[in-house]
Design a protein around this motif. Structure first.
Motif, mmCIF file in Angstrom:
data_model
loop_
_atom_site.group_PDB
_atom_site.id
_atom_site.type_symbol
_atom_site.label_atom_id
_atom_site.label_comp_id
_atom_site.label_asym_id
_atom_site.label_seq_id
_atom_site.Cartn_x
_atom_site.Cartn_y
_atom_site.Cartn_z
ATOM 1 N N HIS A 201 0.856 -1.198 0.000
ATOM 2 C CA HIS A 201 0.000 0.000 0.000
ATOM 3 C C HIS A 201 0.892 1.249 0.000
ATOM 4 C CE1 HIS A 201 -2.991 2.987 1.095
ATOM 5 N NE2 HIS A 201 -3.930 2.095 0.877
ATOM 6 N N SER B 107 -9.362 -1.474 -1.245
ATOM 7 C CA SER B 107 -7.896 -1.432 -1.281
ATOM 8 C C SER B 107 -7.362 -0.054 -0.880
ATOM 9 C CB SER B 107 -7.366 -1.853 -2.644
ATOM 10 O OG SER B 107 -8.032 -1.137 -3.654
ATOM 11 N N HIS C 175 -7.151 14.693 4.529
ATOM 12 C CA HIS C 175 -8.178 15.629 4.034
ATOM 13 C C HIS C 175 -9.364 15.034 3.280
ATOM 14 C CE1 HIS C 175 -5.528 16.331 0.147
ATOM 15 N NE2 HIS C 175 -5.736 15.049 0.406
ATOM 16 N N HIS C 176 -9.326 13.726 2.956
ATOM 17 C CA HIS C 176 -10.446 13.167 2.164
ATOM 18 C C HIS C 176 -11.580 12.605 3.022
ATOM 19 C CE1 HIS C 176 -8.149 13.600 -1.471
ATOM 20 N NE2 HIS C 176 -7.237 12.705 -1.126
HETATM 21 O O1 VJV Z 1 -7.744 6.406 -7.552
HETATM 22 C C1 VJV Z 1 -8.235 5.903 -6.553
HETATM 23 C C2 VJV Z 1 -9.445 4.987 -6.611
HETATM 24 C C3 VJV Z 1 -9.346 3.768 -7.317
HETATM 25 C C4 VJV Z 1 -9.911 2.513 -6.706
HETATM 26 C C5 VJV Z 1 -8.845 1.777 -5.867
HETATM 27 N N1 VJV Z 1 -7.660 1.473 -6.693
HETATM 28 C C6 VJV Z 1 -6.615 0.791 -5.882
HETATM 29 C C7 VJV Z 1 -7.077 2.684 -7.276
HETATM 30 C C8 VJV Z 1 -8.125 3.411 -8.131
HETATM 31 C C9 VJV Z 1 -10.225 4.792 -7.820
HETATM 32 N N2 VJV Z 1 -7.716 6.131 -5.345
HETATM 33 C C10 VJV Z 1 -6.536 6.921 -5.141
HETATM 34 C C11 VJV Z 1 -6.552 7.480 -3.726
HETATM 35 C C12 VJV Z 1 -5.469 8.480 -3.498
HETATM 36 C C13 VJV Z 1 -5.516 8.973 -2.069
HETATM 37 C C14 VJV Z 1 -4.567 10.119 -1.796
HETATM 38 C C15 VJV Z 1 -4.579 10.514 -0.348
HETATM 39 C C16 VJV Z 1 -3.944 11.871 -0.051
HETATM 40 O O2 VJV Z 1 -2.596 11.895 -0.445
HETATM 41 O O3 VJV Z 1 -4.576 12.923 -0.744
HETATM 42 C C17 VJV Z 1 -4.045 12.237 1.444
HETATM 43 C C18 VJV Z 1 -3.412 11.303 2.387
HETATM 44 C C19 VJV Z 1 -5.351 6.082 -5.378
HETATM 45 N N3 VJV Z 1 -4.303 6.453 -6.132
HETATM 46 C C20 VJV Z 1 -3.414 5.414 -6.080
HETATM 47 C C21 VJV Z 1 -3.974 4.423 -5.320
HETATM 48 N N4 VJV Z 1 -5.168 4.841 -4.900
HETATM 49 C C22 VJV Z 1 -3.380 3.129 -4.987
HETATM 50 C C23 VJV Z 1 -3.936 2.380 -3.975
HETATM 51 C C24 VJV Z 1 -3.381 1.141 -3.630
HETATM 52 C C25 VJV Z 1 -2.265 0.663 -4.330
HETATM 53 C C26 VJV Z 1 -1.733 1.435 -5.381
HETATM 54 C C27 VJV Z 1 -2.294 2.671 -5.699
HETATM 55 C C28 VJV Z 1 -3.903 0.365 -2.595
HETATM 56 C C29 VJV Z 1 -3.311 -0.844 -2.286
HETATM 57 C C30 VJV Z 1 -2.197 -1.263 -2.991
HETATM 58 N N5 VJV Z 1 -1.692 -0.515 -4.010
HETATM 59 C C31 VJV Z 1 -1.538 -2.565 -2.648
#
Ligand code: VJV
Ligand code: CA
Ligand code: ZN
Length: 393
Positions: A29, A103, A145-146
């Protein structure tokens, strides 16, 4: 070399808790709470703890969290068990309550403790500001912040920023919230959508189809209904890949400068998400430690009570560099600290280059292409300037 000294008549407080940093979202993660340990280790190696009031953050209480979050959500968060087997990366039909257990926002061991410690640090920082016991209060474990009233989102479960700003509002008539994380500060914006006592401004990568969370367009400025006091009190600065220090500084100084002039905040809350740095695992910008830090410097110069929150940041060595430099700016010792990393720093091998300020070439090899034409940035400044005509302190 002279030691880092405490600035006379100026108090910086530092709020953290090592128990927060030991939690794990899962092996691969992107959110790694140990980046806080790495940051602290660098801050301490520079001797900066001697120039600050250092506090072990306590856990926020249920009642404090309930100032913003729904009790249904808090009760569930406090009782869900970690998943014995981690889910597949893209589970197509998860039975998610409150968006927990996917995830992005996995259920892990000690989740409630992790969240309440993050919010506890932010609240301690806010109280120090309210009682005028600190000029700048730092909570690098906060900045999530989310998170929404009754929903986890984007690695955030509890919105420590909203809870801390609600505390500030007990003493301060007007609070300015600024967000330099590469993602849109949607949770904070939404929480204060209908009040004119909080103005929010987020700078972020914006692409409604391909970048999380997809909100924060230039003309999303609060309730459209003019009867609502929150109308015009949300500022959004949507950006494209590859923005540079120079462009970002111009935008930040112009926009924040005009907001402060117009809105006349009595306190500032700055979310310093370090995923806006070049080379971040999730980010898209070309910002260097200097450019990111310049935002903190600008806010400090406003001479208002200031809270610094952490936030995103997915390349831990660069997170540690940025938050170390920004801690030095808060103290006012940035000219005194060596740009070479202290040789005796634990985790020294994590940093690859031995400088606090790696060049873009050192970070990336090839810098990311800049997709922010100067004309577009001028249009953004103009839109915000026109928006501010509707804001009256
Ligand atoms: O883009 C998204 C959501 C999805 C669904 C879930 N998958 C994993 C990714 C696409 C639509 N989520 C973003 C969330 C970003 C959060 C940023 C938080 C902050 O910095 O603003 C404040 C603390 C996202 N981008 C990348 C990932 N999720 C990501 C999640 C993972 C991953 C790789 C990338 C979760 C688990 C693992 N790898 C193993
Ligand atoms: Ca942002
Ligand atoms: Zn982010």
């Amino acid at each position: 070399e002279s030691a880092i000294t405490r600035p006379k008549g100026y108090t910086v407080s530092f709020h953290c808790n090592p128990d927060m940093e030991k939690h794990h979202f899962g092996m691969t993660h992107p959110m790694k709470p140990w980046r806080l340990t790495l940051s602290k280790s660098l801050i301490y190696s520079y001797g900066m703890s001697f120039a600050m009031d250092n506090y072990i953050a306590r856990a926020a209480t249920y009642e404090e969290l309930a100032d913003f979050h729904s009790t249904d959500y808090l009760d569930f968060l406090g009782t869900v068990l970690p998943e014995p087997v981690p889910r597949d990366l893209e589970n197509q039909n998860p039975d998610l309550r409150f968006n927990l257990g996917g995830s992005d926002c996995p259920l892990f061991e000690g989740l409630y403790d992790y969240c309440s410690l993050s919010a506890g640090g932010a609240l301690d920082a806010a109280r120090k500001i309210c009682y005028k016991q600190s000029d700048i209060a730092i909570a690098w474990g906060g900045g999530l912040h989310h998170a929404k009233k009754a929903e986890a989102s984007g690695f955030c479960y509890i919105n420590d920023i909203v809870v801390a700003i609600l505390q500030l509002l007990r003493f301060h008539p007007r609070v300015l919230y600024i967000d330099i994380d590469v993602h849109h500060g949607d949770g904070v914006e939404e929480a204060f959508f209908s009040t004119d006592r909080v103005m929010t401004v987020s700078f972020h990568k914006y692409d409604p189809n391909n970048f999380f969370p997809g909100t924060g367009a230039l003309d999303d400025n609060g309730p459209k209904n003019e009867q609502n006091p929150g109308a015009h009190h949300a500022v959004n600065v949507p950006l494209n890949d590859g923005i540079t220090d120079e462009q970002y500084d111009m935008l930040f100084n112009t926009i924040v400068g005009r907001i402060v002039e117009r809105f006349r905040p009595t306190a500032i809350a700055l979310q310093c998400g370090a995923d806006s740095l070049a080379g971040d695992r999730l980010g898209r910008f070309n910002l260097q430690v200097q450019g990111h830090g310049a935002c903190v410097e600008f806010c400090k110069k406003m001479n208002l009570p200031l809270i610094l929150f952490g936030g995103g940041g997915y390349t831990p060595r660069n997170v540690a560099r940025a938050w170390t430099y920004e801690t030095s700016i808060a103290i006012g010792c940035q000219e005194k600290i060596s740009p070479m990393l202290p040789q005796h720093a634990p985790w020294r091998q994590q940093f690859r280059q031995d400088t606090l300020f790696p060049t873009l070439e050192q970070i990336l090899g090839e810098p990311r292409q800049n997709r922010n034409p100067q004309k577009r940035l001028q249009d953004i400044v103009q839109h915000v300037t026109e928006q501010l005509r509707f804001v009256q302190a």
